[in-house]
Design a protein around this motif. Structure first.
Motif, PDB file in Angstrom:
ATOM      1  N   UNK A   1      -6.848   6.349  16.155  1.00  0.00           N
ATOM      2  CA  UNK A   1      -8.044   6.926  15.565  1.00  0.00           C
ATOM      3  C   UNK A   1      -9.236   6.063  15.931  1.00  0.00           C
ATOM      4  N   UNK A   2     -10.416   6.721  16.027  1.00  0.00           N
ATOM      5  CA  UNK A   2     -11.648   5.988  16.274  1.00  0.00           C
ATOM      6  C   UNK A   2     -12.510   6.065  15.026  1.00  0.00           C
ATOM      7  N   UNK A   3     -13.026   4.933  14.627  1.00  0.00           N
ATOM      8  CA  UNK A   3     -13.882   4.828  13.443  1.00  0.00           C
ATOM      9  C   UNK A   3     -15.164   4.115  13.859  1.00  0.00           C
ATOM     10  N   UNK A   4     -16.109   4.851  14.415  1.00  0.00           N
ATOM     11  CA  UNK A   4     -17.335   4.243  14.910  1.00  0.00           C
ATOM     12  C   UNK A   4     -17.043   3.362  16.115  1.00  0.00           C
TER      13      UNK A   4
ATOM     14  N   UNK B   1      13.929   9.808  15.633  1.00  0.00           N
ATOM     15  CA  UNK B   1      13.215  11.052  15.381  1.00  0.00           C
ATOM     16  C   UNK B   1      11.729  10.845  15.666  1.00  0.00           C
ATOM     17  N   UNK B   2      11.279  11.283  16.833  1.00  0.00           N
ATOM     18  CA  UNK B   2       9.898  11.061  17.241  1.00  0.00           C
ATOM     19  C   UNK B   2       8.881  11.692  16.319  1.00  0.00           C
ATOM     20  N   UNK B   3       9.125  12.939  15.869  1.00  0.00           N
ATOM     21  CA  UNK B   3       8.174  13.605  14.984  1.00  0.00           C
ATOM     22  C   UNK B   3       8.021  12.843  13.666  1.00  0.00           C
ATOM     23  N   UNK B   4       9.138  12.398  13.101  1.00  0.00           N
ATOM     24  CA  UNK B   4       9.086  11.649  11.843  1.00  0.00           C
ATOM     25  C   UNK B   4       8.365  10.319  12.044  1.00  0.00           C
ATOM     26  N   UNK B   5       8.640   9.666  13.155  1.00  0.00           N
ATOM     27  CA  UNK B   5       8.002   8.374  13.408  1.00  0.00           C
ATOM     28  C   UNK B   5       6.515   8.540  13.703  1.00  0.00           C
ATOM     29  N   UNK B   6       6.141   9.684  14.313  1.00  0.00           N
ATOM     30  CA  UNK B   6       4.716   9.952  14.514  1.00  0.00           C
ATOM     31  C   UNK B   6       4.013  10.134  13.166  1.00  0.00           C
ATOM     32  N   UNK B   7       4.654  10.861  12.223  1.00  0.00           N
ATOM     33  CA  UNK B   7       4.065  11.041  10.896  1.00  0.00           C
ATOM     34  C   UNK B   7       3.899   9.694  10.194  1.00  0.00           C
ATOM     35  N   UNK B   8       4.890   8.838  10.327  1.00  0.00           N
ATOM     36  CA  UNK B   8       4.802   7.500   9.699  1.00  0.00           C
ATOM     37  C   UNK B   8       3.676   6.698  10.366  1.00  0.00           C
ATOM     38  N   UNK B   9       3.524   6.862  11.674  1.00  0.00           N
ATOM     39  CA  UNK B   9       2.452   6.157  12.381  1.00  0.00           C
ATOM     40  C   UNK B   9       1.093   6.622  11.900  1.00  0.00           C
ATOM     41  N   UNK B  10       0.906   7.945  11.697  1.00  0.00           N
ATOM     42  CA  UNK B  10      -0.370   8.453  11.200  1.00  0.00           C
ATOM     43  C   UNK B  10      -0.685   7.901   9.809  1.00  0.00           C
ATOM     44  N   UNK B  11       0.344   7.799   8.968  1.00  0.00           N
ATOM     45  CA  UNK B  11       0.130   7.167   7.657  1.00  0.00           C
ATOM     46  C   UNK B  11      -0.242   5.706   7.818  1.00  0.00           C
ATOM     47  N   UNK B  12       0.337   5.065   8.823  1.00  0.00           N
ATOM     48  CA  UNK B  12       0.049   3.647   9.057  1.00  0.00           C
ATOM     49  C   UNK B  12      -1.393   3.378   9.475  1.00  0.00           C
ATOM     50  N   UNK B  13      -2.105   4.388   9.980  1.00  0.00           N
ATOM     51  CA  UNK B  13      -3.510   4.173  10.364  1.00  0.00           C
ATOM     52  C   UNK B  13      -4.357   3.801   9.157  1.00  0.00           C
ATOM     53  N   UNK B  14      -3.930   4.214   7.967  1.00  0.00           N
ATOM     54  CA  UNK B  14      -4.675   3.877   6.748  1.00  0.00           C
ATOM     55  C   UNK B  14      -4.475   2.429   6.340  1.00  0.00           C
ATOM     56  N   UNK B  15      -3.568   1.715   6.998  1.00  0.00           N
ATOM     57  CA  UNK B  15      -3.277   0.322   6.641  1.00  0.00           C
ATOM     58  C   UNK B  15      -4.196  -0.659   7.334  1.00  0.00           C
ATOM     59  N   UNK B  16      -5.147  -0.176   8.085  1.00  0.00           N
ATOM     60  CA  UNK B  16      -6.035  -1.066   8.845  1.00  0.00           C
ATOM     61  C   UNK B  16      -6.871  -1.927   7.915  1.00  0.00           C
TER      62      UNK B  16
ATOM     63  N   UNK C   1       0.852  -1.183   0.000  1.00  0.00           N
ATOM     64  CA  UNK C   1       0.000   0.000   0.000  1.00  0.00           C
ATOM     65  C   UNK C   1       0.886   1.230   0.000  1.00  0.00           C
ATOM     66  N   UNK C   2       0.455   2.278  -0.690  1.00  0.00           N
ATOM     67  CA  UNK C   2       1.185   3.537  -0.688  1.00  0.00           C
ATOM     68  C   UNK C   2       0.317   4.604  -0.033  1.00  0.00           C
ATOM     69  N   UNK C   3       0.802   5.195   1.033  1.00  0.00           N
ATOM     70  CA  UNK C   3       0.078   6.217   1.791  1.00  0.00           C
ATOM     71  C   UNK C   3       1.030   7.385   2.043  1.00  0.00           C
ATOM     72  N   UNK C   4       0.581   8.589   1.683  1.00  0.00           N
ATOM     73  CA  UNK C   4       1.396   9.804   1.882  1.00  0.00           C
ATOM     74  C   UNK C   4       2.784   9.651   1.274  1.00  0.00           C
ATOM     75  N   UNK C   5       2.862   9.016   0.135  1.00  0.00           N
ATOM     76  CA  UNK C   5       4.129   8.864  -0.549  1.00  0.00           C
ATOM     77  C   UNK C   5       5.025   7.774  -0.003  1.00  0.00           C
ATOM     78  N   UNK C   6       4.540   7.036   0.991  1.00  0.00           N
ATOM     79  CA  UNK C   6       5.326   5.950   1.595  1.00  0.00           C
ATOM     80  C   UNK C   6       4.726   4.616   1.139  1.00  0.00           C
ATOM     81  N   UNK C   7       5.567   3.740   0.607  1.00  0.00           N
ATOM     82  CA  UNK C   7       5.108   2.416   0.170  1.00  0.00           C
ATOM     83  C   UNK C   7       5.355   1.417   1.291  1.00  0.00           C
TER      84      UNK C   7
END
Length: 264
Positions: free
Chosen positions: A229-232, A249-264, A122-128
């Motif tokens: 994130x909560x989805x219902x 790098x906590x900020x960078x890893x947080x951004x990667x984590x937010x992109x990872x929420x789309x992998x559910x 999956x590719x999310x926010x430019x990350x594969x």
């Protein structure tokens, strides 16, 4: 001279009576007539030689009789080709296809709850991201720790999906652990998300914690990157960490984590 009226009449010559079948009896020189099954049955045991029609006819006599019996048993509703070689071939092919289908179903049943294809990307926010491991459970029992485990024992959960993804982001190799838990209702889901977002309260166990990683993955997460994130009635949690322990790098890893929420 006139014959006296009281003289006896001449007796005609006796005729040879016909046999009961209406045929003349054959003499020794007479050739043998066509084979009659009724005469054979009444004339005693058959000879040890092949029956009329040759050896092949004798071999096929049994199957032919069986075919005629089957036709008589099941009636004339079926076409003639059903009883020939064509019908036998189609029956054999049908039996093979049925067996193949059963083998496929048994194979799927034996691997029930099988993991999704680990090669999915999956590719999310430019990350594969590449999915490395994935599991599905119908209970959260034994798959959480801290206060989160106590919460789930009390409230229960309906479904749990977890996965590990690998990616290259920020020029670094990373691993992202994603968990999606379905709660009984949206209120319970909101309460669970508030709990796991608080420090020191525990969470759903990622697959690395349960030693279900993949080659090249770290033994455990360090907690550098986090997002939820909560989805219902569902709560999704993603945690990212660098394969290289120097990537903190906590900020960078947080951004990667937010992109990872789309992998559910």
């Amino acid at each position: 001279m006139p014959v006296p009226s009281d003289a006896p009449s001449p007796v005609p010559a006796a005729r040879t009576p016909l046999p009961a079948t209406g045929r003349l009896r054959s003499s020794p020189a007479t050739s043998v007539g066509p084979y009659d099954s009724s005469e054979s049955a009444s004339s005693g045991p058959a000879s040890s030689g092949p029956r009329p029609g040759g050896a092949i006819g004798g071999l096929l006599a049994g199957p032919r009789r069986a075919g005629r019996a089957a036709r008589g048993r099941y009636g004339g509703a079926l076409p003639d080709w059903v009883w020939g070689w064509r019908g036998l071939t189609l029956a054999a092919v049908a039996a093979f296809l049925v067996a193949l289908g059963l083998a496929f179903l048994v194979g799927r049943a034996a691997t029930g709850g099988a993991e999704p294809d680990p090669a999915a990307t999956r590719t999310v926010d430019g990350i594969t991201f590449t999915r490395e491991v994935a599991t599905t459970d119908t209970s959260c029992e034994g798959h959480a720790y801290g206060q989160a485990a106590a919460f789930l024992r009390e409230r229960g959960c309906l479904h749990l999906d977890r996965s590990l993804w690998s990616a290259n982001a920020e020029g670094r190799d990373v691993v992202v652990a994603v968990a999606t838990v379905q709660m009984p209702d949206t209120t319970t889901a909101g309460a669970f998300r508030s709990l796991v977002d608080s420090n020191g309260t525990g969470n759903i166990s990622d697959l690395l914690r349960e030693q279900r990683g993949y080659p090249g993955a770290p033994e455990q997460l360090t907690g550098q990157g986090y997002a939820s994130a909560q989805l219902g009635d569902r709560v999704a949690v993603a945690e990212a960490d660098g394969i290289d322990p120097d990537f903190t790098d906590g900020d960078a890893l947080d951004r990667i984590s937010r992109a990872g929420l789309a992998l559910r």
